[in-house]
Design a protein around this motif. Structure first.
Motif, PDB file in Angstrom:
ATOM      1  N   LEU A   1       0.954  -1.358   0.060  1.00 24.70           N
ATOM      2  CA  LEU A   1      -0.140  -0.085   0.088  1.00 24.70           C
ATOM      3  C   LEU A   1       0.962   1.249  -0.073  1.00 24.70           C
ATOM      4  CD1 LEU A   1      -2.838   1.039  -0.093  1.00 24.70           C
ATOM      5  CD2 LEU A   1      -2.661   0.779   2.365  1.00 24.70           C
ATOM      6  N   ILE A   2       1.423   1.747   0.799  1.00 24.47           N
ATOM      7  CA  ILE A   2       3.049   2.556   1.061  1.00 24.47           C
ATOM      8  C   ILE A   2       3.661   2.793  -0.803  1.00 24.47           C
ATOM      9  CG2 ILE A   2       5.090   3.112   1.436  1.00 24.47           C
ATOM     10  CD1 ILE A   2       4.209   1.620   5.041  1.00 24.47           C
ATOM     11  N   TYR A   3       4.216   1.545  -1.285  1.00 24.06           N
ATOM     12  CA  TYR A   3       4.603   1.500  -2.582  1.00 24.06           C
ATOM     13  C   TYR A   3       3.730   2.123  -3.706  1.00 24.06           C
ATOM     14  CZ  TYR A   3       8.672  -1.003  -1.003  1.00 24.06           C
ATOM     15  OH  TYR A   3       9.362  -1.114   0.291  1.00 24.06           O
ATOM     16  N   VAL A   4       2.297   1.522  -3.038  1.00 23.80           N
ATOM     17  CA  VAL A   4       1.323   2.179  -4.554  1.00 23.80           C
ATOM     18  C   VAL A   4       0.933   3.739  -4.178  1.00 23.80           C
ATOM     19  CG1 VAL A   4      -2.037   2.235  -4.907  1.00 23.80           C
ATOM     20  CG2 VAL A   4      -0.290   0.240  -4.238  1.00 23.80           C
ATOM     21  N   ILE A   5       0.958   4.330  -2.970  1.00 24.16           N
ATOM     22  CA  ILE A   5       0.629   5.784  -2.254  1.00 24.16           C
ATOM     23  C   ILE A   5       2.011   6.581  -3.258  1.00 24.16           C
ATOM     24  CG2 ILE A   5       1.076   7.366  -0.717  1.00 24.16           C
ATOM     25  CD1 ILE A   5      -0.689   5.408   1.112  1.00 24.16           C
ATOM     26  N   GLU A   6       3.306   5.683  -2.601  1.00 25.48           N
ATOM     27  CA  GLU A   6       4.277   6.951  -3.017  1.00 25.48           C
ATOM     28  C   GLU A   6       4.657   7.014  -4.736  1.00 25.48           C
ATOM     29  OE1 GLU A   6       8.264   5.085  -1.817  1.00 25.48           O
ATOM     30  OE2 GLU A   6       7.517   6.614  -0.026  1.00 25.48           O
ATOM     31  N   GLY A   7       4.021   5.855  -5.325  1.00 24.94           N
ATOM     32  CA  GLY A   7       4.276   5.944  -6.998  1.00 24.94           C
ATOM     33  C   GLY A   7       3.307   6.883  -7.230  1.00 24.94           C
TER      34      GLY A   7
END
Length: 196
Positions: A150-156
């Motif tokens: 989820l964090i990687y999705v947000i950062e992306g």
């Protein structure tokens, strides 16, 4: 009594400097904002700013702490709202900080202080995400990894801006997969397997 008054005045001046720095850093970015410019805009002498901050990274971190505290408060105020709403609010809040997060990522390899802040920020967001995912029905073992996803999705989404509708679709899709509401095929065929 005089000491308390001086302490209060210093606190007020520090807040003024941070608010000015926030505006300048959002508008111009880290590399294009000097300590002298921050001092001048805050109405203090160029060397006076160093009474409050050792260097520009310290100013950046003070500004980031303000931004993150406000973002977390705003997201927590939506505690009764669906997880989707809170994730989208968090993205919008961080996005409104301009290039600050990009500046953090560019400074991580140059500044141990910025790296430490970045690592603490990730840990905090990860812990909050795990808690939210467990509330949404994800078991703890999976929630630990899903929180990182989820964090990687947000950062992306922050690194590569999308139209609002597309952003919402990506967040919806990620949350559905993570919470198990979107079934992932148990056996996905590779292109070579599909031919046979």
């Amino acid at each position: 009594m005089a000491r308390n008054k001086r302490h209060l005045e210093q606190k007020v001046k520090k807040e003024e400097i941070e608010l000015v720095a926030m505006a300048l850093l959002k508008e111009k970015g880290y590399d294009n904002t000097s300590m002298a410019e921050i001092a001048r805009s805050a109405g203090v002498a160029a060397n006076t700013i160093y009474w409050y901050y050792e260097n520009k990274d310290d100013v950046l971190l003070a500004v980031l702490n303000r931004v993150v505290s406000q973002a977390i408060a705003d997201v927590m105020a939506l505690q009764e709202q669906p997880l989707r709403t809170r994730v989208l609010m968090l993205i919008a809040q961080v996005e409104s900080s301009g290039s600050l997060m990009t500046d953090v990522h560019s400074r991580v390899s140059h500044s141990p202080k910025v790296r430490a802040w970045h690592d603490r920020f990730h840990t905090m967001v990860e812990q909050l995400s795990v808690s939210e995912l467990v509330k949404a029905g994800v078991n703890l073992a999976e929630a630990l990894l899903d929180a990182r996803v989820l964090i990687y999705v947000i950062e992306g989404l922050l690194a590569h801006p999308h139209e609002l509708q597309e952003r919402e679709q990506i967040v919806d899709h990620a949350l559905k997969r993570i919470t198990g509401q979107l079934k992932i095929p148990s056996q996905v065929k590779t292109p070579s397997q599909a031919k046979t």
